[in-house]
Design an enzyme around this catalytic site. Structure first.
Site, PDB file in Angstrom:
ATOM      1  N   GLY A  53      32.200  69.879   1.711  1.00 28.74           N
ATOM      2  CA  GLY A  53      31.711  68.546   2.064  1.00 28.74           C
ATOM      3  C   GLY A  53      30.438  68.556   2.892  1.00 28.74           C
ATOM      4  N   LEU A  92      33.320  70.315  -8.580  1.00 29.53           N
ATOM      5  CA  LEU A  92      33.344  71.426  -9.537  1.00 29.53           C
ATOM      6  C   LEU A  92      34.076  71.102 -10.833  1.00 29.53           C
ATOM      7  CD1 LEU A  92      33.910  74.350  -7.002  1.00 29.53           C
ATOM      8  CD2 LEU A  92      31.769  73.648  -8.105  1.00 29.53           C
ATOM      9  N   ASN A 121      24.023  64.369  -9.683  1.00 24.78           N
ATOM     10  CA  ASN A 121      24.529  65.631  -9.140  1.00 24.78           C
ATOM     11  C   ASN A 121      23.340  66.410  -8.599  1.00 24.78           C
ATOM     12  OD1 ASN A 121      26.283  67.658  -8.433  1.00 24.78           O
ATOM     13  ND2 ASN A 121      26.642  68.393 -10.519  1.00 24.78           N
ATOM     14  N   HIS A 177      22.032  70.527  -7.983  1.00 27.95           N
ATOM     15  CA  HIS A 177      22.327  71.920  -8.320  1.00 27.95           C
ATOM     16  C   HIS A 177      21.365  72.811  -7.534  1.00 27.95           C
ATOM     17  CE1 HIS A 177      23.973  75.110 -10.782  1.00 27.95           C
ATOM     18  NE2 HIS A 177      22.751  75.598 -10.878  1.00 27.95           N
ATOM     19  N   GLU A 207      17.993  70.781  -0.157  1.00 29.39           N
ATOM     20  CA  GLU A 207      18.905  69.802  -0.782  1.00 29.39           C
ATOM     21  C   GLU A 207      19.144  68.610   0.150  1.00 29.39           C
ATOM     22  OE1 GLU A 207      22.662  71.195  -2.299  1.00 29.39           O
ATOM     23  OE2 GLU A 207      21.801  73.105  -2.881  1.00 29.39           O
TER      24      GLU A 207
HETATM   25  C1  GRF Z   1      25.497  72.989  -3.099  1.00 33.77           C
HETATM   26  O1  GRF Z   1      25.201  74.283  -3.527  1.00 33.77           O
HETATM   27  C2  GRF Z   1      25.076  72.018  -4.151  1.00 33.77           C
HETATM   28  O2  GRF Z   1      23.900  72.392  -4.782  1.00 33.77           O
HETATM   29  C3  GRF Z   1      26.248  72.047  -5.076  1.00 33.77           C
HETATM   30  O3  GRF Z   1      27.363  72.146  -4.218  1.00 33.77           O
HETATM   31  C4  GRF Z   1      26.990  72.799  -3.024  1.00 33.77           C
HETATM   32  C5  GRF Z   1      27.358  71.975  -1.835  1.00 33.77           C
HETATM   33  O4  GRF Z   1      28.732  71.820  -1.769  1.00 33.77           O
HETATM   34  N1  GRF Z   1      26.284  70.910  -5.926  1.00 33.77           N
HETATM   35  P1  GRF Z   1      29.353  71.241  -0.396  1.00 33.77           P
HETATM   36  O5  GRF Z   1      28.687  69.937  -0.118  1.00 33.77           O
HETATM   37  O6  GRF Z   1      29.071  72.281   0.642  1.00 33.77           O
HETATM   38  O7  GRF Z   1      30.830  71.092  -0.683  1.00 33.77           O
END
Ligand code: GRF
Length: 216
Positions: free
Chosen positions: A14, A92, A107, A109, A179
């Site tokens: 999260g 996922l 989303n 990535h 990100e």
């Molecule tokens: C990051 O690598 C993002 O790019 C991918 O999920 C990861 C983050 O997950 N979509 P979280 O927010 O730490 O659970």
């Protein structure tokens, strides 16, 4: 800019959800998180939702079998909380795209798609593959979600350098920091009505020229 009702889909730590909440608290996100949907009962991200008093719906992928039933359960939660925009945040699972949600699910990535994406490419595996390929840059991609893993229309991308002594962990940290800037930016563009889906391309429209009435 109107305030969006955001649905956030998680399966893990999260951190992305926490970033949205931090940016929203700073008044820099025209959105409120209306519901968090988690595909796992036992992940730290669920606690972040609870701590912030955000409705949490768990659709455990190990209990709700089959992509149809799983997708339906997710949409039931999103409908109930009248979500405008759905953001996958470390989610996922694959879901079917219900026609009224096409172009409303994003989303992120941790690579420059279409490189290093697809089924099974998540977390450290991505950064390991980037280093193994000898890449000099990596980055992150925000995209609209379609039925294929990591293959939907690209909204925004940003690069980070790959340094000589990088490990998967140091590279992951650099990409994740980027990100945290890029995903909120994509949400702001969506809220401002500046994203136009044209086939498999997303056109980012220029900001409307604003006229200040007092200057007329
Ligand atoms: C990051 O690598 C993002 O790019 C991918 O999920 C990861 C983050 O997950 N979509 P979280 O927010 O730490 O659970």
């Amino acid at each position: 800019m109107r305030e969006l009702r955001l649905g956030v889909l998680i399966s893990g730590t999260g951190r992305t959800l926490a970033n949205f909440l931090r940016v929203a608290a700073a008044g820099e996100l025209p959105a409120e998180v209306s519901v968090v949907v988690s595909s796992r009962r036992d992940v730290p991200g669920n606690q972040i939702a609870r701590d912030h008093g955000i409705p949490l719906v768990i659709v455990d992928a190990r209990e709700v079998r089959g992509i149809e039933a799983f997708s339906e359960a997710v949409y039931r939660a999103l409908d109930e909380y009248r979500v405008d925009l759905v953001t996958m945040a470390g989610f996922l699972r694959r879901i079917l795209i219900r026609p009224d949600y096409r172009g409303r699910i994003m989303n992120i990535h941790p690579s420059l798609l279409p490189l290093f994406g697809g089924k099974g490419m998540y977390g450290e595996r991505v950064h390991r593959a980037v280093l193994a390929a000898g890449m000099k840059v990596s980055g992150c991609t925000v995209h609209f979600v379609n039925e294929e893993y990591d293959a939907g229309p690209i909204i925004l991308q940003s690069c980070v350098p790959v340094l000589e002594d990088d490990t998967p962990e140091t590279l992951a940290a650099r990409v994740f920091a980027e990100e945290c800037r890029l995903y909120p930016e994509a949400i702001r563009l969506y809220a401002a009505g500046r994203l136009r889906l044209e086939g498999n391309r997303v056109r980012v429209l220029p900001e409307q020229a604003r006229t200040c009435l007092s200057e007329l």
